[in-house]
Structure formats: structure tokens, C-alpha cells
Design an enzyme around this catalytic site. Structure first.
Site, PDB file in Angstrom:
ATOM      1  N   ASN A   7       0.878  -1.175   0.000  1.00  0.00           N
ATOM      2  CA  ASN A   7       0.000   0.000   0.000  1.00  0.00           C
ATOM      3  C   ASN A   7       0.912   1.222   0.000  1.00  0.00           C
ATOM      4  O   ASN A   7       1.416   1.633   1.039  1.00  0.00           O
ATOM      5  CB  ASN A   7      -0.885  -0.052   1.254  1.00  0.00           C
ATOM      6  CG  ASN A   7      -1.835   1.126   1.335  1.00  0.00           C
ATOM      7  OD1 ASN A   7      -1.797   2.041   0.515  1.00  0.00           O
ATOM      8  ND2 ASN A   7      -2.684   1.116   2.346  1.00  0.00           N
ATOM      9  N   ARG A  91      -2.632  -2.051  -3.403  1.00  0.00           N
ATOM     10  CA  ARG A  91      -3.832  -1.259  -3.193  1.00  0.00           C
ATOM     11  C   ARG A  91      -3.761  -0.058  -4.128  1.00  0.00           C
ATOM     12  O   ARG A  91      -2.787   0.701  -4.118  1.00  0.00           O
ATOM     13  CB  ARG A  91      -3.884  -0.775  -1.755  1.00  0.00           C
ATOM     14  CG  ARG A  91      -5.066   0.126  -1.542  1.00  0.00           C
ATOM     15  CD  ARG A  91      -4.932   0.926  -0.291  1.00  0.00           C
ATOM     16  NE  ARG A  91      -6.127   1.748  -0.130  1.00  0.00           N
ATOM     17  CZ  ARG A  91      -6.167   2.848   0.599  1.00  0.00           C
ATOM     18  NH1 ARG A  91      -5.080   3.261   1.214  1.00  0.00           N
ATOM     19  NH2 ARG A  91      -7.265   3.539   0.697  1.00  0.00           N
TER      20      ARG A  91
END
Ligand code: ADP
Length: 401
Positions: A7, A91
Site C-alpha cells: 500500500n 492497493r
């Protein structure tokens, strides 16, 4: 099978290495201050002490290299070599209307995600830095993009169109997209399981309440409306974001305070929300303490937040013609018992009968039911697990399992 979940933010990169066979987190951590003086790698192997490494990281490629090095380190590592990583799940914040599910990343896909940059100017380029860094260092490892917006692509046009000229939607892509999709998807599935009903038969309202907060109506397992919109600024007032307000306030602020577009953007995103109302903090723990000490503005901030969440619950019960379960998740939803009580008080007209005593004492960090046994609408607290969703989607797309 081992999946690395990444992420990437503009100057940070969170990571988790997950063993999909046991669904256990093998190691996790965070790179901070990438490209800024004082870069730091935090690393926590499961069941062992956390490690911090201070070393300059000039870009995301340096950061990923450091992560891979420590994962395969002889002393503190958890891998024999980085080749043991079977796939990487990234992500990605904005998938626009192009992505309604997770996808395998190839060069064409990177281009499409790049084209969506105007919709998420801060997030998508940062997410892509993580993608490019992994591609540079581990070019043969398959990668998957998991989008925050994808789950909400099932919203009907009544929910996603704004009352603007239709050209604003067609030409400028202005519509409701919604965010936190992996979290809403995960907790709504868990809630259906806790109800003991097939997801297709359930009406669930999921409240993801954290630094950023959004509420979603999940009808039959699909998102039919959500409080965040074109950007993650819409909806309830959040830590530092204003949430919904009269749009005329934007031009009024520009005229009265002589602000330009960028300044108004900062005002609404960074200086507003419960932080702006209270003048104390964006953290609900600080607000609770301040309110207990008699700080009136901290009390206002907490009350405004609770009131707005409650308003969405009522609205989404109306949208779905009923509700079977209300779910609380994320930092505030999972931990702030006072806030849950404030939101849930006075929802008896809906058939919500909360065990307020148990709400105060229920263990944290696990799935619990805080409604009474005979409550028509169940109320669940479900810890969210966005990384596990990203890892499962990745395993599914790459290996079909
Ligand atoms: P993010 O949106 O950054 O992922 P989180 O979901 O981690 O945020 O939520 C962070 C927020 O959760 C904090 O700002 C704090 O307000 C709140 N929070 C965390 N723990 C508690 C607690 N024990 N009591 C009240 N609020 C809490």
C-alpha cells in the site's frame, strides 16, 4: 503460497507478507519518509521483536528493495529468498469506472491507472510508484491491482449521479465513486455469515469509521450507495475533512477569505472535520478526553460526527427498504465504545435493540454482536482486514484460488 501486499503512499509504503495457505501474516511493516531526510523502515516478523532500520530511501524502489532485503535477511528475515514471494497485491485508490474488480497488472493496465490520475491526483501516482518499484526489482513476479472504488461500481445511477449537468458526468467523469471498497466488501460478507444468511438475501449498512469514514448500503451483497463521493471528502465530517456541506460555501470562502482553489482544498481536507470543530485534535481519543474535561467544542465535534453517521444509517435503511444488520469497523468503529453508543441511541424505531452494557465490555479485536438476542436488526463490530482481501484477490486472480 506467499503474497506480498503493498500500500504505497506518496512518502510511505505499508507492506504485509501473508501466507495464503494458513491465512497468517508472516511479517508486516512500514517505510516512512521515502525521499525525505530521515527515512525509516519498520519491520515486525510474527511472534518476534519489531525492528527499525534508519537508512536513506531516495524513492519507492529503494523502499521496496529494503523491504525485500529484510524479509530475506539471515537474522531477522522470514524468507530464504525473495523468490519465495508468489505474487504482489497492490492497493490502488481509484479505478474510476474502468475497474469493477481487481485485475492483473500489465503495461496496458498501468497506463489505464495512470489515465485515472486526475480523479485521485495524490493517491494513484503514489500507488503506481509502488507498482513500478516492484516491477523493477521483481519483474517476473505477477502483480494484481485491488481498487478502493471497485466494490461501489454496482451503485445504480440514482445513487451515483450528482445534480449537475449530465455533461459533467460524461465529459469530466464527475460522479459518486465511493472508497474503502475492500473494507465494506469484507465486513459485509462477514456480517452475512454472522447472520447465517446468503449475502444475496441481506440488507447491511457498513460503517467504516476511521481517520477517513464512509458508510455504505450493501443490498444483496452489492454496494447500492455510499457516503464518500467523487473524492473521499464527501460524507460525514471526518478527522480533518469537512464531509457534506452546502457547495456554495466553497465560493463564499474563496471570496471572504480570499482563498484560491488549492487553499480551499486544504481548508476542507486538512483543517476541518472534528479537528476543525474542536480545535483540539483529529483523534477521537483526544476528543473524548477533552470532552470529559469539559471542553465544549470537543463535545460539539463528537456530537456532530455521531449525528451525521446516524443520519446515513436512517437514509440507507430507507434506500434498502429495511436493514438486517449494522456493522461498525475501522479505528473508531472497532474501538470507540462511547461513539458507538451515541450513534446507536434512538434507533429503536428501526428495530435496533442494543445491549449497551455489552457494547462497553465486549472484547476488542474480534467479531462481536452488540445487539440483544431478540433485536430485529443485528449490530456487529467486525475488525476490517483490507490486506487479507487484497491478498485473497491476488491469489485468486493469479492462481485461481
Ligand atoms: P485510517 O483511516 O488512517 O486507517 P484507522 O481506521 O486506523 O484510520 O482509525 C484511526 C482513528 O481511530 C484514530 O484517529 C482514532 O480517532 C480512532 N481510534 C483508535 N483507537 C481508538 C480508541 N481506543 N478509542 C477511540 N478512538 C480510537
Amino acid at each position: 503460497m506467499k503474497i506480498l501486499v503493498v500500500n504505497a503512499g506518496s512518502s510511505s509504503l505499508k507492506y504485509q507478507l501473508i501466507n495464503m495457505d494458513t491465512r497468517e501474516v508472516i511479517a508486516k511493516g512500514l517505510c516512512e519518509r521515502i525521499g525525505i531526510e530521515g527515512s525509516l523502515l519498520k519491520y515486525k516478523p510474527a511472534g518476534k521483536d519489531a525492528v527499525e532500520v534508519k537508512k536513506n530511501m531516495k524513492d519507492h524502489t529503494d523502499a521496496i528493495q529494503m523491504v525485500l532485503d529484510i524479509l530475506a535477511d539471515k537474522e531477522v528475515g522470514v524468507l530464504g529468498s525473495m523468490n519465495e514471494i508468489d505474487a504482489v497485491g497492490h492497493r490502488i485508490v481509484h479505478g474510476g469506472e474502468k475497474f469493477s474488480k481487481s485485475v492483473l497488472i500489465d503495461d496496458d493496465m498501468i497506463k489505464v491507472i495512470e489515465e485515472l490520475t486526475p480523479l485521485a491526483p495524490l493517491h494513484n501516482p503514489a500507488n503506481l510508484m509502488g507498482v513500478r518499484a516492484c516491477k523493477a526489482i521483481m519483474p517476473d513476479t505477477p502483480m494484481v491491482a485491488v481498487f478502493d472504488t471497485a466494490f461501489h461500481q454496482t451503485m445504480p445511477y440514482e445513487a451515483f449521479l450528482y445534480g449537475l449537468p449530465y455533461e459533467a458526468y460524461k465529459e469530466l467523469m464527475i460522479r459518486r465513486y465511493g472508497f474503502h471498497g475492500t473494507s465494506h466488501s469484507y465486513v459485509s460478507k462477514r456480517a452475512a455469515a454472522m447472520l447465517g444468511m446468503p449475502a444475496e438475501k441481506t440488507k447491511i449498512i457498513t460503517c467504516h469509521l476511521g481517520n477517513g469514514s464512509s458508510i455504505t448500503a450493501v443490498d444483496g451483497g452489492k454496494s447500492v450507495d455510499t457516503s464518500m463521493g467523487f473524492t473521499p471528502l464527501e460524507g460525514v465530517p471526518m478527522g480533518t475533512r469537512c464531509g457534506c456541506m452546502d457547495p456554495a460555501i466553497v465560493t463564499y470562502l474563496m471570496e471572504k477569505l480570499n482563498m484560491d482553489a488549492k487553499q480551499v482544498d486544504t481548508y476542507m481536507n486538512k483543517k476541518s472535520g472534528v479537528f476543525g470543530i474542536s480545535g483540539v485534535s483529529s483523534d477521537f481519543r483526544d476528543l473524548d478526553d477533552a470532552a470529559k474535561e469539559g471542553n465544549e467544542r470537543a463535545k460539539f465535534a463528537l456530537d456532530v460526527f455521531a449525528y451525521n453517521v446516524k443520519k446515513y444509517i436512517g437514509a440507507y435503511a430507507a434506500v434498502m427498504n429495511g436493514v438486517d444488520a449494522i456493522v461498525f469497523t475501522a479505528g473508531i468503529g472497532e474501538n470507540d465504545r462511547n461513539m458507538r453508543e451515541k450513534i446507536l441511541t434512538g434507533l429503536d424505531y428501526l428495530g435496533v435493540d442494543v445491549d449497551f452494557e455489552y457494547n462497553r465490555t465486549a472484547p476488542r479485536g474480534q467479531e462481536v454482536t452488540i445487539s440483544k438476542a431478540n433485536s430485529r436488526v443485528k449490530v456487529f463490530v467486525i475488525p476490517t482486514d483490507e490486506e487479507m482481501v487484497i491478498a485473497s484477490d491476488t491469489a485468486n486472480i493469479v492462481f485461481g484460488k
